[in-house]
Design a protein around this motif. Sequence first.
Motif, PDB file in Angstrom:
ATOM      1  N   GLU A  90       0.675  -1.169  -0.016  1.00  0.00           N
ATOM      2  CA  GLU A  90      -0.056   0.146  -0.057  1.00  0.00           C
ATOM      3  C   GLU A  90       0.942   1.146  -0.109  1.00  0.00           C
ATOM      4  O   GLU A  90       1.936   1.291   0.831  1.00  0.00           O
ATOM      5  N   GLY A  91       0.297   2.245  -0.743  1.00  0.00           N
ATOM      6  CA  GLY A  91       1.002   3.577  -0.755  1.00  0.00           C
ATOM      7  C   GLY A  91       1.794   3.852  -2.108  1.00  0.00           C
ATOM      8  O   GLY A  91       2.347   4.835  -2.328  1.00  0.00           O
ATOM      9  N   LEU A  92       1.549   2.986  -2.893  1.00  0.00           N
ATOM     10  CA  LEU A  92       2.027   3.206  -4.410  1.00  0.00           C
ATOM     11  C   LEU A  92       1.306   4.342  -5.309  1.00  0.00           C
ATOM     12  O   LEU A  92      -0.260   4.331  -4.880  1.00  0.00           O
ATOM     13  N   PRO A  93       1.728   4.903  -5.907  1.00  0.00           N
ATOM     14  CA  PRO A  93       0.814   5.772  -6.835  1.00  0.00           C
ATOM     15  C   PRO A  93      -0.025   4.917  -7.734  1.00  0.00           C
ATOM     16  O   PRO A  93      -1.210   5.638  -8.192  1.00  0.00           O
ATOM     17  N   GLN A  94       0.256   3.680  -8.057  1.00  0.00           N
ATOM     18  CA  GLN A  94      -0.579   3.082  -8.907  1.00  0.00           C
ATOM     19  C   GLN A  94      -1.855   2.162  -8.163  1.00  0.00           C
ATOM     20  O   GLN A  94      -3.037   1.882  -8.423  1.00  0.00           O
ATOM     21  N   GLY A  95      -1.629   2.488  -6.445  1.00  0.00           N
ATOM     22  CA  GLY A  95      -2.792   1.872  -5.781  1.00  0.00           C
ATOM     23  C   GLY A  95      -2.149   0.552  -4.869  1.00  0.00           C
ATOM     24  O   GLY A  95      -0.997   0.287  -4.945  1.00  0.00           O
ATOM     25  N   LYS A  96      -3.202  -0.089  -4.231  1.00  0.00           N
ATOM     26  CA  LYS A  96      -2.825  -1.214  -3.431  1.00  0.00           C
ATOM     27  C   LYS A  96      -2.559  -2.332  -4.354  1.00  0.00           C
ATOM     28  O   LYS A  96      -3.380  -2.615  -5.184  1.00  0.00           O
ATOM     29  N   ILE A  97      -1.493  -2.937  -4.225  1.00  0.00           N
ATOM     30  CA  ILE A  97      -1.248  -4.066  -5.332  1.00  0.00           C
ATOM     31  C   ILE A  97      -0.552  -5.428  -4.517  1.00  0.00           C
ATOM     32  O   ILE A  97      -0.353  -5.472  -3.470  1.00  0.00           O
ATOM     33  N   LYS A  98      -0.984  -6.408  -5.103  1.00  0.00           N
ATOM     34  CA  LYS A  98      -0.673  -7.997  -4.910  1.00  0.00           C
ATOM     35  C   LYS A  98       0.568  -8.310  -5.289  1.00  0.00           C
ATOM     36  O   LYS A  98       1.078  -8.009  -6.400  1.00  0.00           O
ATOM     37  N   ILE A  99       1.488  -8.931  -4.276  1.00  0.00           N
ATOM     38  CA  ILE A  99       2.809  -9.578  -4.574  1.00  0.00           C
ATOM     39  C   ILE A  99       2.651 -10.944  -4.354  1.00  0.00           C
ATOM     40  O   ILE A  99       2.030 -11.380  -3.259  1.00  0.00           O
ATOM     41  N   MET A 100       3.374 -11.675  -4.988  1.00  0.00           N
ATOM     42  CA  MET A 100       3.347 -13.115  -4.967  1.00  0.00           C
ATOM     43  C   MET A 100       4.749 -13.810  -4.478  1.00  0.00           C
ATOM     44  O   MET A 100       5.916 -13.349  -5.432  1.00  0.00           O
ATOM     45  N   LEU A 101       5.138 -14.296  -3.455  1.00  0.00           N
ATOM     46  CA  LEU A 101       6.297 -14.731  -3.003  1.00  0.00           C
ATOM     47  C   LEU A 101       7.013 -15.856  -4.121  1.00  0.00           C
ATOM     48  O   LEU A 101       6.321 -17.003  -4.558  1.00  0.00           O
ATOM     49  N   ARG A 102       8.230 -15.371  -4.662  1.00  0.00           N
ATOM     50  CA  ARG A 102       8.769 -16.510  -5.515  1.00  0.00           C
ATOM     51  C   ARG A 102       9.872 -17.281  -4.915  1.00  0.00           C
ATOM     52  O   ARG A 102      10.305 -18.337  -5.197  1.00  0.00           O
ATOM     53  N   LYS A 103      10.951 -16.464  -4.180  1.00  0.00           N
ATOM     54  CA  LYS A 103      12.308 -16.933  -3.597  1.00  0.00           C
ATOM     55  C   LYS A 103      12.266 -16.462  -2.340  1.00  0.00           C
ATOM     56  O   LYS A 103      12.107 -15.416  -1.909  1.00  0.00           O
ATOM     57  N   SER A 104      12.077 -17.640  -1.309  1.00  0.00           N
ATOM     58  CA  SER A 104      12.081 -17.207  -0.103  1.00  0.00           C
ATOM     59  C   SER A 104      13.444 -16.656   0.380  1.00  0.00           C
ATOM     60  O   SER A 104      14.325 -17.324  -0.141  1.00  0.00           O
ATOM     61  N   PRO A 105      13.550 -15.656   1.224  1.00  0.00           N
ATOM     62  CA  PRO A 105      12.441 -15.246   2.039  1.00  0.00           C
ATOM     63  C   PRO A 105      12.016 -13.814   1.644  1.00  0.00           C
ATOM     64  O   PRO A 105      10.916 -13.214   2.002  1.00  0.00           O
ATOM     65  N   ALA A 106      12.507 -13.103   0.321  1.00  0.00           N
ATOM     66  CA  ALA A 106      12.260 -11.816   0.172  1.00  0.00           C
ATOM     67  C   ALA A 106      12.201 -11.380  -1.307  1.00  0.00           C
ATOM     68  O   ALA A 106      12.620 -10.257  -1.756  1.00  0.00           O
ATOM     69  N   THR A 107      11.965 -12.250  -2.091  1.00  0.00           N
ATOM     70  CA  THR A 107      12.071 -12.052  -3.611  1.00  0.00           C
ATOM     71  C   THR A 107      10.371 -12.380  -4.037  1.00  0.00           C
ATOM     72  O   THR A 107       9.746 -13.426  -3.831  1.00  0.00           O
ATOM     73  N   TYR A 108       9.716 -11.263  -4.504  1.00  0.00           N
ATOM     74  CA  TYR A 108       8.225 -11.261  -4.823  1.00  0.00           C
ATOM     75  C   TYR A 108       8.291 -11.135  -6.533  1.00  0.00           C
ATOM     76  O   TYR A 108       8.931 -10.403  -6.878  1.00  0.00           O
ATOM     77  N   LYS A 109       7.177 -11.676  -7.194  1.00  0.00           N
ATOM     78  CA  LYS A 109       6.694 -11.224  -8.192  1.00  0.00           C
ATOM     79  C   LYS A 109       5.518 -10.165  -8.197  1.00  0.00           C
ATOM     80  O   LYS A 109       4.526 -10.783  -7.352  1.00  0.00           O
ATOM     81  N   ILE A 110       5.454  -9.203  -8.958  1.00  0.00           N
ATOM     82  CA  ILE A 110       4.347  -8.727  -9.023  1.00  0.00           C
ATOM     83  C   ILE A 110       3.679  -8.978 -10.228  1.00  0.00           C
ATOM     84  O   ILE A 110       3.969  -8.646 -11.386  1.00  0.00           O
ATOM     85  N   PRO A 111       2.384  -9.452 -10.160  1.00  0.00           N
ATOM     86  CA  PRO A 111       1.702  -9.876 -11.415  1.00  0.00           C
ATOM     87  C   PRO A 111       0.986  -8.737 -12.175  1.00  0.00           C
ATOM     88  O   PRO A 111       0.685  -7.739 -11.326  1.00  0.00           O
ATOM     89  N   ALA A 112       0.815  -8.744 -13.265  1.00  0.00           N
ATOM     90  CA  ALA A 112      -0.133  -7.858 -13.993  1.00  0.00           C
ATOM     91  C   ALA A 112      -1.429  -7.887 -13.272  1.00  0.00           C
ATOM     92  O   ALA A 112      -1.968  -8.906 -13.395  1.00  0.00           O
ATOM     93  N   GLN A 113      -2.081  -6.626 -12.925  1.00  0.00           N
ATOM     94  CA  GLN A 113      -3.278  -6.758 -12.416  1.00  0.00           C
ATOM     95  C   GLN A 113      -4.116  -5.412 -12.341  1.00  0.00           C
ATOM     96  O   GLN A 113      -3.405  -4.445 -12.895  1.00  0.00           O
TER      97      GLN A 113
END
Length: 192
Positions: A90-113
């Motif tokens: 939360e807090g991005l100019p795009q709005g609230k976005i979902k991120i998906m964990l890909r490589k633990s512990p701290a690498t995430y993919k932002i899916p197109a949404q």
Amino acid sequence: MKKTIVAMGGLVLTFFSISAQAQQTWDAKKNPTVDSISALYRDKIVTAPAPPTREDIFPVIGKYESGTNTEAAHLSIAVDEQNKGLAWVEGLPQGKIKIMLRKSPATYKIPAQKTAEGNEVAEGTLIFDKTTNTLSICIGKAYNPEDPAAAFVPEAAEPAPTTVKNSKSKKPVTPKAWIYTGTKQSKETAMN
């Protein structure tokens, strides 16, 4: 009668030995066998580590500040309560976005949404570096599963195209990737 006296004597002795044992308590510290065995392992005993906290498991959770991204100066990231592989930014100019964990512990993919605000968000990458407490977000470059950090490498400048008059073929312009870099804010505790 002799048999009765012998039986009674045996019964009295048994009773006294049981009562004598009941009065004595066994102390492991005074037992030489226990002491010698404990001495062998005294230097090797290690206390169990504390169980990991939620922040240890998901270090990306928290609040971030950026001095370079004025449109998203304050961000917060929280793990989804239903699915621990998802988190919300939360807090991005795009709005609230979902991120998906890909490589633990701290690498995430932002899916197109599409956000709740109706903004289209392109695919991207989010990486949190625990050693520097730095969050990096790149929106507009596809997530690379082999090298997620490649999204943050600046692209080489293409040579300027030669201008040809009356040219009807135009190369489609790809939008520039949006980059965010912020620092995790530490939790402050009140001291009495």
